[in-house]
Write an enzyme that holds these catalytic residues in place. Sequence first.
Site, PDB file in Angstrom:
ATOM      1  N   LYS A 111       0.912  -1.229  -0.122  1.00 23.07           N
ATOM      2  CA  LYS A 111       0.007   0.101  -0.022  1.00 23.07           C
ATOM      3  C   LYS A 111       0.829   1.246  -0.024  1.00 23.07           C
ATOM      4  O   LYS A 111       0.256   2.394  -0.146  1.00 23.07           O
ATOM      5  CB  LYS A 111      -0.875   0.031   1.234  1.00 23.07           C
TER       6      LYS A 111
HETATM    7  C1  LIG Z   1      -4.503  -4.397   1.815  1.00 19.91           C
HETATM    8  C2  LIG Z   1      -3.875  -5.856   1.832  1.00 19.91           C
HETATM    9  C3  LIG Z   1      -4.288  -6.629   0.763  1.00 19.91           C
HETATM   10  C4  LIG Z   1      -5.468  -6.505  -0.106  1.00 19.91           C
HETATM   11  O1  LIG Z   1      -5.519  -5.672  -1.027  1.00 19.91           O
HETATM   12  P1  LIG Z   1      -6.692  -5.160  -1.853  1.00 19.91           P
HETATM   13  O2  LIG Z   1      -6.520  -4.362  -2.658  1.00 19.91           O
HETATM   14  O3  LIG Z   1      -7.703  -4.847  -0.718  1.00 19.91           O
HETATM   15  O4  LIG Z   1      -7.413  -6.367  -2.419  1.00 19.91           O
HETATM   16  C5  LIG Z   1      -3.449  -7.996   0.581  1.00 19.91           C
HETATM   17  N1  LIG Z   1      -2.409  -8.201   1.333  1.00 19.91           N
HETATM   18  C6  LIG Z   1      -1.985  -7.281   2.265  1.00 19.91           C
HETATM   19  C7  LIG Z   1      -0.879  -7.416   3.000  1.00 19.91           C
HETATM   20  C8  LIG Z   1      -2.631  -5.848   2.437  1.00 19.91           C
HETATM   21  O5  LIG Z   1      -2.076  -5.371   3.230  1.00 19.91           O
END
Ligand SMILES: *Cc1c(COP(=O)(O)O)cnc(C)c1O
Length: 433
Positions: A111
Amino acid sequence: MRYFSLNQKNNSDKPTVSFQTAVKQSLAPDKGLYYPLSVPRLPDSVLREMESMTKTEIALHLMAPYVEEDIPQEELQKIVSETVDFDFPLVRVSENIYSLELFHGPTMAFKDVGARFMARCLGYFNRKKPEEKTRVLVATSGDTGGAVANGFLNVEGVEVIILYPKGKVSDIQQRQLTTLGHNITALEVDGVFDDCQDMVKKAFVDSDLNHLNLTSANSINVARWLPQMIYYFYAWQEAKKHDIPLHIAVPSGNFGNICAGMVAWKMGLPAEHFVAATNVNDTVPRFMETGDYAPKPSTQTISNAMDVGNPSNFIRILNLTENKESLEQIFSSYSFSDAATKATMKSVYEAHGYVLDPHGAVGYLGLTRWLKSQNKQGGVFLETAHPVKFKDIVEKELGIIIEIPPQIMQLMHREKKYQQVHSYSDLKEFLLD
Ligand SMILES: *Cc1c(COP(=O)(O)O)cnc(C)c1O
Protein backbone atom coordinates in the site's frame (compact mmCIF):
# COMPACT_ATOMS: atom_id res chain seq x y z
CA MET A 1 -9.49 12.45 -17.66
CA ARG A 2 -12.98 12.93 -16.33
CA TYR A 3 -14.45 10.62 -13.69
CA PHE A 4 -18.05 9.54 -13.16
CA SER A 5 -19.86 7.85 -10.30
CA LEU A 6 -20.62 4.17 -10.88
CA ASN A 7 -24.08 4.84 -9.42
CA GLN A 8 -24.72 6.84 -12.63
CA LYS A 9 -23.41 4.16 -14.97
CA ASN A 10 -26.50 3.94 -17.16
CA ASN A 11 -27.24 7.64 -17.20
CA SER A 12 -26.29 8.95 -20.66
CA ASP A 13 -25.70 12.49 -19.45
CA LYS A 14 -24.03 11.54 -16.23
CA PRO A 15 -22.13 14.28 -14.42
CA THR A 16 -18.33 14.02 -14.45
CA VAL A 17 -15.59 15.55 -12.30
CA SER A 18 -11.87 16.22 -12.65
CA PHE A 19 -9.16 14.01 -11.12
CA GLN A 20 -8.59 16.67 -8.49
CA THR A 21 -12.24 16.66 -7.41
CA ALA A 22 -12.41 12.86 -7.41
CA VAL A 23 -9.34 12.72 -5.14
CA LYS A 24 -10.59 15.41 -2.77
CA GLN A 25 -14.06 13.87 -2.49
CA SER A 26 -13.09 10.19 -2.50
CA LEU A 27 -16.72 9.11 -2.95
CA ALA A 28 -19.15 10.87 -5.29
CA PRO A 29 -21.99 12.84 -3.66
CA ASP A 30 -24.37 9.99 -4.61
CA LYS A 31 -22.03 7.62 -2.64
CA GLY A 32 -20.87 5.85 -5.80
CA LEU A 33 -17.24 5.02 -6.56
CA TYR A 34 -15.50 7.23 -9.09
CA TYR A 35 -14.41 5.57 -12.33
CA PRO A 36 -12.48 6.96 -15.32
CA LEU A 37 -14.71 7.87 -18.25
CA SER A 38 -12.43 5.86 -20.55
CA VAL A 39 -9.49 3.48 -20.19
CA PRO A 40 -7.14 4.46 -23.03
CA ARG A 41 -5.16 1.73 -24.80
CA LEU A 42 -1.46 2.50 -25.03
CA PRO A 43 -0.11 2.56 -28.59
CA ASP A 44 1.76 -0.63 -29.58
CA SER A 45 4.94 1.38 -30.07
CA VAL A 46 4.80 2.55 -26.42
CA LEU A 47 4.07 -0.98 -25.20
CA ARG A 48 7.14 -2.24 -27.05
CA GLU A 49 9.31 0.51 -25.62
CA MET A 50 8.04 -0.27 -22.13
CA GLU A 51 10.08 -3.48 -22.14
CA SER A 52 13.21 -1.42 -21.62
CA MET A 53 11.86 1.58 -19.72
CA THR A 54 12.83 2.55 -16.16
CA LYS A 55 10.27 2.19 -13.36
CA THR A 56 9.63 5.93 -13.36
CA GLU A 57 9.11 6.06 -17.13
CA ILE A 58 6.59 3.21 -16.98
CA ALA A 59 4.73 4.89 -14.12
CA LEU A 60 4.66 8.17 -16.02
CA HIS A 61 3.18 6.62 -19.17
CA LEU A 62 0.53 4.77 -17.18
CA MET A 63 -0.58 7.61 -14.94
CA ALA A 64 -0.39 10.56 -17.36
CA PRO A 65 -3.77 9.97 -19.09
CA TYR A 66 -5.56 9.85 -15.73
CA VAL A 67 -4.21 13.09 -14.29
CA GLU A 68 -2.98 15.26 -17.16
CA GLU A 69 -5.57 18.05 -16.93
CA ASP A 70 -4.74 18.56 -13.26
CA ILE A 71 -1.03 17.82 -12.88
CA PRO A 72 1.55 19.05 -15.40
CA GLN A 73 3.98 16.51 -16.83
CA GLU A 74 7.09 17.68 -14.98
CA GLU A 75 5.23 17.67 -11.66
CA LEU A 76 3.88 14.18 -12.37
CA GLN A 77 7.40 13.05 -13.20
CA LYS A 78 8.52 14.20 -9.76
CA ILE A 79 5.53 12.59 -8.03
CA VAL A 80 5.95 9.17 -9.65
CA SER A 81 9.71 9.08 -9.27
CA GLU A 82 9.30 9.61 -5.50
CA THR A 83 6.41 7.14 -5.40
CA VAL A 84 8.32 4.18 -6.89
CA ASP A 85 11.63 4.97 -5.26
CA PHE A 86 12.26 1.38 -4.05
CA ASP A 87 12.63 -2.15 -5.46
CA PHE A 88 9.92 -4.49 -6.76
CA PRO A 89 11.97 -7.63 -7.40
CA LEU A 90 10.57 -10.70 -9.14
CA VAL A 91 11.96 -13.60 -7.12
CA ARG A 92 12.02 -17.23 -8.23
CA VAL A 93 10.27 -19.49 -5.71
CA SER A 94 10.18 -22.78 -7.60
CA GLU A 95 10.28 -24.05 -11.15
CA ASN A 96 8.37 -21.37 -13.13
CA ILE A 97 6.63 -19.85 -10.08
CA TYR A 98 7.73 -16.32 -9.26
CA SER A 99 6.92 -13.90 -6.44
CA LEU A 100 6.66 -10.20 -7.22
CA GLU A 101 7.73 -8.73 -3.89
CA LEU A 102 5.84 -5.51 -3.25
CA PHE A 103 7.02 -5.10 0.32
CA HIS A 104 10.31 -3.23 -0.03
CA GLY A 105 8.81 0.22 0.58
CA PRO A 106 9.07 2.30 3.75
CA THR A 107 6.30 0.46 5.66
CA MET A 108 6.89 -2.92 4.01
CA ALA A 109 3.34 -3.18 2.65
CA PHE A 110 2.35 -2.81 -0.99
CA LYS A 111 0.00 0.00 0.00
CA ASP A 112 3.04 2.31 0.16
CA VAL A 113 2.76 3.02 -3.58
CA GLY A 114 -0.86 4.18 -3.52
CA ALA A 115 -0.41 6.11 -0.28
CA ARG A 116 2.71 7.92 -1.49
CA PHE A 117 1.13 8.81 -4.82
CA MET A 118 -2.07 10.11 -3.25
CA ALA A 119 -0.19 12.12 -0.62
CA ARG A 120 1.91 13.87 -3.24
CA CYS A 121 -1.11 14.65 -5.41
CA LEU A 122 -2.94 16.24 -2.46
CA GLY A 123 0.19 18.16 -1.51
CA TYR A 124 0.32 19.51 -5.06
CA PHE A 125 -3.39 20.43 -5.12
CA ASN A 126 -3.02 22.29 -1.81
CA ARG A 127 0.20 24.08 -2.73
CA LYS A 128 -1.37 27.53 -3.10
CA LYS A 129 -3.48 27.46 0.02
CA PRO A 130 -1.86 25.13 2.54
CA GLU A 131 -3.82 26.91 5.29
CA GLU A 132 -7.05 25.47 3.84
CA LYS A 133 -6.28 22.08 5.20
CA THR A 134 -7.49 18.81 3.73
CA ARG A 135 -8.12 16.19 6.38
CA VAL A 136 -7.55 12.57 5.51
CA LEU A 137 -9.55 10.24 7.72
CA VAL A 138 -8.67 6.52 7.61
CA ALA A 139 -9.84 3.45 9.44
CA THR A 140 -7.24 0.71 9.50
CA SER A 141 -7.02 -2.92 10.50
CA GLY A 142 -3.25 -2.57 10.34
CA ASP A 143 -1.47 -2.06 7.03
CA THR A 144 -3.34 0.87 5.46
CA GLY A 145 -2.73 3.12 8.45
CA GLY A 146 1.03 2.64 8.45
CA ALA A 147 1.40 3.24 4.72
CA VAL A 148 -0.82 6.32 4.89
CA ALA A 149 0.95 7.74 7.96
CA ASN A 150 4.33 7.33 6.31
CA GLY A 151 3.22 8.53 2.88
CA PHE A 152 1.55 11.69 4.19
CA LEU A 153 4.12 12.62 6.84
CA ASN A 154 4.95 16.34 6.58
CA VAL A 155 2.86 16.90 3.44
CA GLU A 156 1.86 20.56 3.72
CA GLY A 157 -1.82 21.38 3.95
CA VAL A 158 -2.81 17.82 4.88
CA GLU A 159 -3.77 16.52 8.33
CA VAL A 160 -4.10 12.76 8.74
CA ILE A 161 -6.31 11.14 11.36
CA ILE A 162 -6.01 7.37 11.70
CA LEU A 163 -8.47 5.23 13.64
CA TYR A 164 -7.34 1.78 14.72
CA PRO A 165 -8.97 -0.83 16.95
CA LYS A 166 -7.42 -1.15 20.40
CA GLY A 167 -5.49 -4.39 20.85
CA LYS A 168 -6.25 -5.62 17.31
CA VAL A 169 -3.14 -4.38 15.49
CA SER A 170 0.33 -5.85 15.98
CA ASP A 171 2.96 -4.00 18.02
CA ILE A 172 4.90 -3.14 14.86
CA GLN A 173 1.77 -1.85 13.15
CA GLN A 174 0.86 0.28 16.18
CA ARG A 175 4.35 1.78 16.17
CA GLN A 176 4.00 2.66 12.50
CA LEU A 177 0.82 4.61 13.32
CA THR A 178 1.67 6.27 16.59
CA THR A 179 5.34 7.28 16.54
CA LEU A 180 5.53 9.71 13.62
CA GLY A 181 3.80 12.80 15.06
CA HIS A 182 3.74 16.08 13.08
CA ASN A 183 0.60 16.06 10.86
CA ILE A 184 -0.30 12.46 11.77
CA THR A 185 -2.67 11.76 14.68
CA ALA A 186 -3.57 8.26 15.82
CA LEU A 187 -6.86 7.57 17.57
CA GLU A 188 -7.24 4.30 19.42
CA VAL A 189 -10.82 3.09 19.26
CA ASP A 190 -12.37 0.97 21.95
CA GLY A 191 -13.81 -1.62 19.54
CA VAL A 192 -13.09 -3.63 16.42
CA PHE A 193 -12.16 -2.56 12.88
CA ASP A 194 -15.82 -2.31 11.81
CA ASP A 195 -16.40 0.26 14.58
CA CYS A 196 -13.53 2.39 13.23
CA GLN A 197 -14.92 2.09 9.72
CA ASP A 198 -18.44 3.04 10.89
CA MET A 199 -17.16 6.17 12.63
CA VAL A 200 -15.29 7.24 9.51
CA LYS A 201 -18.38 6.71 7.36
CA LYS A 202 -20.49 8.72 9.81
CA ALA A 203 -18.02 11.59 9.71
CA PHE A 204 -18.17 11.75 5.90
CA VAL A 205 -21.94 12.28 5.89
CA ASP A 206 -22.09 14.54 8.96
CA SER A 207 -23.04 18.02 7.69
CA ASP A 208 -21.52 19.64 10.81
CA LEU A 209 -18.12 18.55 9.43
CA ASN A 210 -18.55 19.69 5.81
CA HIS A 211 -16.19 22.64 6.24
CA LEU A 212 -13.33 20.34 7.27
CA ASN A 213 -12.60 19.02 3.73
CA LEU A 214 -12.57 15.38 4.79
CA THR A 215 -11.34 12.76 2.36
CA SER A 216 -10.45 9.07 2.55
CA ALA A 217 -7.17 7.31 1.78
CA ASN A 218 -8.73 3.87 1.32
CA SER A 219 -8.62 2.22 -2.11
CA ILE A 220 -12.00 3.74 -3.00
CA ASN A 221 -9.93 6.90 -3.65
CA VAL A 222 -8.78 6.91 -7.29
CA ALA A 223 -5.35 8.28 -6.33
CA ARG A 224 -4.76 5.29 -4.03
CA TRP A 225 -6.22 2.78 -6.44
CA LEU A 226 -4.90 3.56 -9.94
CA PRO A 227 -1.11 3.77 -9.33
CA GLN A 228 -1.19 0.07 -8.43
CA MET A 229 -1.32 -0.59 -12.19
CA ILE A 230 2.40 0.01 -12.17
CA TYR A 231 3.24 -3.31 -10.44
CA TYR A 232 1.73 -5.33 -13.24
CA PHE A 233 3.89 -3.75 -15.91
CA TYR A 234 6.97 -4.35 -13.73
CA ALA A 235 5.90 -7.99 -13.37
CA TRP A 236 5.60 -8.23 -17.15
CA GLN A 237 8.97 -6.58 -17.78
CA GLU A 238 10.72 -9.03 -15.42
CA ALA A 239 8.66 -12.10 -16.35
CA LYS A 240 9.62 -11.62 -19.99
CA LYS A 241 13.28 -12.01 -19.09
CA HIS A 242 12.53 -15.47 -17.67
CA ASP A 243 10.04 -16.37 -20.38
CA ILE A 244 7.21 -16.65 -17.84
CA PRO A 245 3.64 -16.20 -19.13
CA LEU A 246 1.61 -13.63 -17.22
CA HIS A 247 -0.79 -15.74 -15.21
CA ILE A 248 -0.99 -13.48 -12.22
CA ALA A 249 -2.46 -14.19 -8.80
CA VAL A 250 -3.29 -11.44 -6.32
CA PRO A 251 -4.15 -11.91 -2.64
CA SER A 252 -7.36 -9.88 -2.45
CA GLY A 253 -9.45 -8.17 0.22
CA ASN A 254 -11.10 -5.03 -1.09
CA PHE A 255 -10.04 -6.00 -4.65
CA GLY A 256 -8.44 -2.63 -5.37
CA ASN A 257 -5.04 -4.06 -6.27
CA ILE A 258 -6.30 -6.73 -8.68
CA CYS A 259 -8.74 -4.28 -10.23
CA ALA A 260 -5.83 -1.92 -10.97
CA GLY A 261 -4.09 -4.87 -12.63
CA MET A 262 -7.09 -5.42 -14.84
CA VAL A 263 -7.14 -1.74 -15.81
CA ALA A 264 -3.47 -2.27 -16.82
CA TRP A 265 -4.63 -5.18 -18.99
CA LYS A 266 -7.25 -2.94 -20.64
CA MET A 267 -4.46 -0.47 -21.38
CA GLY A 268 -2.52 -3.17 -23.21
CA LEU A 269 -0.71 -5.34 -20.65
CA PRO A 270 -0.38 -8.79 -22.28
CA ALA A 271 -1.78 -10.70 -19.29
CA GLU A 272 -3.02 -14.27 -19.76
CA HIS A 273 -5.23 -14.47 -16.69
CA PHE A 274 -5.90 -12.86 -13.30
CA VAL A 275 -6.57 -14.96 -10.22
CA ALA A 276 -8.05 -13.25 -7.16
CA ALA A 277 -7.11 -15.39 -4.16
CA THR A 278 -9.04 -14.84 -0.95
CA ASN A 279 -9.13 -16.32 2.54
CA VAL A 280 -12.46 -17.71 3.80
CA ASN A 281 -14.04 -14.32 3.14
CA ASP A 282 -15.25 -15.66 -0.18
CA THR A 283 -17.92 -13.28 -1.47
CA VAL A 284 -16.27 -12.98 -4.89
CA PRO A 285 -15.39 -16.70 -5.37
CA ARG A 286 -19.03 -17.49 -4.54
CA PHE A 287 -20.20 -14.89 -7.03
CA MET A 288 -18.02 -16.42 -9.76
CA GLU A 289 -19.54 -19.80 -9.04
CA THR A 290 -23.19 -18.87 -8.62
CA GLY A 291 -23.64 -15.45 -10.26
CA ASP A 292 -25.15 -14.23 -7.02
CA TYR A 293 -23.39 -11.36 -5.23
CA ALA A 294 -24.16 -12.01 -1.58
CA PRO A 295 -21.85 -10.13 0.82
CA LYS A 296 -21.66 -11.24 4.43
CA PRO A 297 -19.93 -10.01 7.60
CA SER A 298 -16.18 -10.64 7.61
CA THR A 299 -14.54 -13.54 9.42
CA GLN A 300 -11.20 -13.08 11.17
CA THR A 301 -8.26 -14.99 9.62
CA ILE A 302 -4.46 -15.08 9.74
CA SER A 303 -4.35 -13.04 6.50
CA ASN A 304 -6.26 -10.26 8.24
CA ALA A 305 -5.65 -7.48 5.71
CA MET A 306 -8.05 -9.45 3.49
CA ASP A 307 -10.82 -9.95 6.03
CA VAL A 308 -13.42 -8.17 3.95
CA GLY A 309 -16.99 -9.36 3.54
CA ASN A 310 -18.13 -6.82 0.96
CA PRO A 311 -15.16 -5.86 -1.25
CA SER A 312 -15.64 -2.23 -2.21
CA ASN A 313 -13.77 -2.37 -5.54
CA PHE A 314 -15.47 -5.41 -7.05
CA ILE A 315 -18.03 -3.17 -8.73
CA ARG A 316 -15.14 -1.55 -10.59
CA ILE A 317 -14.05 -4.97 -11.88
CA LEU A 318 -17.57 -5.70 -13.09
CA ASN A 319 -17.40 -2.50 -15.07
CA LEU A 320 -14.32 -3.67 -17.01
CA THR A 321 -16.01 -6.43 -19.02
CA GLU A 322 -19.33 -6.78 -20.82
CA ASN A 323 -20.79 -9.54 -18.67
CA LYS A 324 -19.91 -12.44 -16.38
CA GLU A 325 -18.95 -14.71 -19.29
CA SER A 326 -16.40 -12.25 -20.62
CA LEU A 327 -15.13 -11.69 -17.06
CA GLU A 328 -14.54 -15.45 -16.69
CA GLN A 329 -12.23 -15.39 -19.72
CA ILE A 330 -9.73 -13.21 -17.90
CA PHE A 331 -10.55 -13.55 -14.19
CA SER A 332 -11.00 -16.39 -11.68
CA SER A 333 -11.33 -16.33 -7.92
CA TYR A 334 -10.65 -18.98 -5.27
CA SER A 335 -10.92 -19.08 -1.52
CA PHE A 336 -8.54 -20.83 0.93
CA SER A 337 -8.73 -21.73 4.61
CA ASP A 338 -6.21 -20.75 7.28
CA ALA A 339 -5.20 -24.42 7.52
CA ALA A 340 -4.32 -24.54 3.80
CA THR A 341 -2.49 -21.21 4.13
CA LYS A 342 -0.34 -22.46 7.02
CA ALA A 343 0.37 -25.76 5.27
CA THR A 344 1.53 -23.85 2.18
CA MET A 345 3.78 -21.52 4.18
CA LYS A 346 5.40 -24.61 5.64
CA SER A 347 5.70 -26.70 2.47
CA VAL A 348 7.04 -23.84 0.34
CA TYR A 349 9.63 -23.05 3.02
CA GLU A 350 10.67 -26.67 3.35
CA ALA A 351 10.83 -27.38 -0.37
CA HIS A 352 12.21 -24.08 -1.66
CA GLY A 353 13.47 -22.06 1.33
CA TYR A 354 11.11 -19.19 0.50
CA VAL A 355 9.35 -17.44 3.41
CA LEU A 356 5.76 -16.50 2.55
CA ASP A 357 3.66 -14.25 4.72
CA PRO A 358 0.04 -15.47 5.11
CA HIS A 359 -1.23 -13.12 2.34
CA GLY A 360 1.44 -14.19 -0.13
CA ALA A 361 0.68 -17.82 0.74
CA VAL A 362 -2.95 -17.29 -0.26
CA GLY A 363 -1.71 -15.76 -3.54
CA TYR A 364 0.61 -18.73 -4.13
CA LEU A 365 -2.29 -21.13 -3.53
CA GLY A 366 -4.48 -19.22 -6.01
CA LEU A 367 -1.82 -19.33 -8.69
CA THR A 368 -1.04 -23.03 -8.33
CA ARG A 369 -4.75 -23.98 -8.25
CA TRP A 370 -5.40 -22.04 -11.46
CA LEU A 371 -2.35 -23.44 -13.29
CA LYS A 372 -3.30 -26.98 -12.31
CA SER A 373 -6.88 -26.54 -13.52
CA GLN A 374 -5.56 -25.40 -16.91
CA ASN A 375 -2.72 -27.87 -17.06
CA LYS A 376 -0.37 -24.90 -17.49
CA GLN A 377 2.96 -24.01 -15.99
CA GLY A 378 4.50 -20.77 -14.96
CA GLY A 379 3.15 -17.61 -13.44
CA VAL A 380 3.53 -14.83 -10.92
CA PHE A 381 1.88 -14.15 -7.58
CA LEU A 382 2.08 -10.88 -5.68
CA GLU A 383 3.66 -10.97 -2.22
CA THR A 384 1.92 -8.03 -0.54
CA ALA A 385 3.57 -7.88 2.90
CA HIS A 386 6.96 -8.60 4.40
CA PRO A 387 6.80 -11.70 6.65
CA VAL A 388 8.01 -9.57 9.58
CA LYS A 389 4.62 -7.82 9.61
CA PHE A 390 3.15 -11.18 10.61
CA LYS A 391 6.18 -12.25 12.63
CA ASP A 392 4.41 -14.31 15.31
CA ILE A 393 2.52 -16.58 12.96
CA VAL A 394 5.39 -16.99 10.47
CA GLU A 395 7.91 -17.81 13.19
CA LYS A 396 5.51 -20.27 14.80
CA GLU A 397 4.63 -22.08 11.59
CA LEU A 398 8.13 -22.24 10.13
CA GLY A 399 10.15 -22.54 13.33
CA ILE A 400 12.48 -19.74 12.31
CA ILE A 401 13.40 -16.29 13.62
CA ILE A 402 12.75 -13.33 11.34
CA GLU A 403 15.14 -10.46 11.65
CA ILE A 404 13.60 -7.02 12.02
CA PRO A 405 14.62 -4.85 9.04
CA PRO A 406 16.13 -1.38 9.68
CA GLN A 407 13.05 0.64 8.62
CA ILE A 408 11.05 -1.15 11.34
CA MET A 409 13.88 -1.21 13.90
CA GLN A 410 14.12 2.57 14.01
CA LEU A 411 10.52 2.74 15.27
CA MET A 412 11.19 0.45 18.21
CA HIS A 413 12.71 3.18 20.39
CA ARG A 414 10.21 5.92 19.61
CA GLU A 415 7.43 6.93 21.95
CA LYS A 416 3.90 5.83 20.99
CA LYS A 417 1.42 8.74 21.02
CA TYR A 418 -2.30 8.32 20.59
CA GLN A 419 -5.64 9.49 21.95
CA GLN A 420 -8.43 7.24 23.10
CA VAL A 421 -11.81 7.41 21.40
CA HIS A 422 -14.86 5.65 22.81
CA SER A 423 -17.69 6.85 20.58
CA TYR A 424 -18.52 8.85 17.47
CA SER A 425 -19.10 11.96 19.56
CA ASP A 426 -15.50 11.72 20.85
CA LEU A 427 -14.28 11.64 17.25
CA LYS A 428 -16.49 14.56 16.27
CA GLU A 429 -15.30 16.60 19.22
CA PHE A 430 -11.72 15.87 18.26
CA LEU A 431 -12.29 16.88 14.61
CA LEU A 432 -14.06 20.12 15.53
CA ASP A 433 -11.40 21.09 18.03
C1 LIG B 1 -4.56 -4.50 1.79
C2 LIG B 1 -3.85 -5.79 1.65
C3 LIG B 1 -4.29 -6.78 0.77
C4 LIG B 1 -5.56 -6.65 -0.04
O1 LIG B 1 -5.49 -5.69 -1.04
P1 LIG B 1 -6.84 -5.19 -1.77
O2 LIG B 1 -6.41 -4.17 -2.73
O3 LIG B 1 -7.71 -4.62 -0.66
O4 LIG B 1 -7.47 -6.38 -2.39
C5 LIG B 1 -3.53 -7.93 0.63
N1 LIG B 1 -2.41 -8.11 1.36
C6 LIG B 1 -1.96 -7.19 2.23
C7 LIG B 1 -0.73 -7.47 3.01
C8 LIG B 1 -2.65 -5.99 2.41
O5 LIG B 1 -2.20 -5.10 3.29
